[in-house]
Motif scaffolding. Structure first.
Motif, short mmCIF file in Angstrom:
data_model
loop_
_atom_site.label_atom_id
_atom_site.label_comp_id
_atom_site.label_asym_id
_atom_site.label_seq_id
_atom_site.Cartn_x
_atom_site.Cartn_y
_atom_site.Cartn_z
N ASP A 130 38.13 33.37 27.76
CA ASP A 130 36.82 33.66 27.17
C ASP A 130 36.84 33.71 25.64
N HIS A 146 30.77 38.94 24.80
CA HIS A 146 29.85 39.29 25.89
C HIS A 146 28.54 38.49 25.87
N SER A 159 27.59 39.09 29.54
CA SER A 159 28.70 39.45 30.41
C SER A 159 29.10 40.90 30.23
N LYS A 214 32.12 43.95 30.61
CA LYS A 214 33.53 43.98 30.26
C LYS A 214 34.36 43.50 31.44
N ARG A 215 35.34 42.68 31.16
CA ARG A 215 36.19 42.15 32.22
C ARG A 215 37.02 43.26 32.84
N ASN A 218 40.45 40.53 37.17
CA ASN A 218 40.11 39.12 37.24
C ASN A 218 38.65 38.88 37.62
N ARG A 276 34.39 39.52 36.33
CA ARG A 276 33.48 39.87 35.23
C ARG A 276 32.05 39.54 35.65
N ASP A 308 32.07 36.08 37.34
CA ASP A 308 33.18 35.22 36.95
C ASP A 308 34.43 35.70 37.67
N TYR A 312 38.43 34.91 37.88
CA TYR A 312 39.49 34.22 37.15
C TYR A 312 40.65 33.94 38.10
N LYS A 345 38.37 29.05 36.29
CA LYS A 345 37.43 30.16 36.50
C LYS A 345 36.33 29.68 37.45
#
Length: 231
Positions: A34, A83, A128, A130-131, A134, A136, A180, A182, A187
């Motif tokens: 990202d 984000h 987006s 916060k991740r 894996n 988001r 998302d 990962y 992705k």
């Protein structure tokens, strides 16, 4: 049909979850993905569209039967800040809606099969979260314009000659959410969106008091898209 599409999206997401993405201590995949300023992808998906009718005078509603359509297209993603991304997702959307008009005795004349092939040009903002490991989640929304290749807009014939006509260009807004995921090498992003036309899409018949179009004030597309995006 719309419930089936949503169930398909949830089933796909759960299947990836069972693959270990949501484990307690997952291996972090594509850790710097990202941070790219620009990246590309493609999507495949499904749609279910219908029409919202408004009328000049109170009347029985036009009945709309929806079908499951197909989507395919490309994704261009521009990172603006953390984000927030700007996305351009041109695609081909194929769908069919079957309309039954009230007050017409002959069932053959009352039915219109509206087959549409849209070349779709959306410009979207993606917000987006916060991740976490894996995954988001994100929200997406924006505006789009679409060219309807099956509009029959240039045809001189109308419904009296079995020809249903729509405007060639339409404008839409859409809102939705996705996740998302990962994976090791790419992705994967399933998403679901509501799409809503902002303009009347109907071309009236040449006869003002037509039983098909005479009492229609506006006819606007609405529906859902479910896309599976690969980056």
């Amino acid at each position: 049909m719309k419930k089936s599409l949503i169930l398909l999206l949830l089933t796909t997401t759960i299947s990836f979850a069972q693959g270990g993405l949501f484990g307690k201590d997952p291996i972090i995949n594509l850790e710097n993905f990202d941070k790219q300023k620009v990246h590309w992808g493609y999507f495949l998906g499904f749609n279910s569209l219908d029409f919202k009718f408004d009328y000049l005078q109170p009347a029985e509603d036009v009945s709309t039967q929806t079908t499951i359509g197909f989507n395919v297209g490309l994704v261009g993603n521009l990172r603006i800040i953390d984000h927030v991304d700007l996305r351009f997702e041109p695609g081909l959307y194929i769908t069919q809606r079957n309309l039954t008009f009230p007050g017409i005795d002959n069932p053959v004349d009352a039915l219109r099969e509206v087959k549409s092939t849209y070349i779709y040009f959306p410009l979207l903002l993606k917000f987006s979260a916060k991740r976490a490991g894996n995954i988001r989640p994100y929200l997406v929304g924006g505006l789009s314009t679409a060219l309807n290749l099956g509009s029959n807009s240039q045809a001189p014939d109308d419904n009296f000659n079995d020809r249903f006509r729509m405007k060639k260009w339409s404008n839409f807004y859409e809102v939705g959410f996705g996740i998302d995921l990962y994976l090791e090498y790419f992705k994967f992003s399933p998403s679901i969106r509501g799409v809503f036309s902002m303009n009347d899409e109907l071309i009236r018949d040449n006869t003002p008091d037509s039983p098909w179009t005479g009492n229609v004030q506006s006819m606007k597309t609405r529906g859902i898209f479910i896309n599976f995006t690969f980056h």
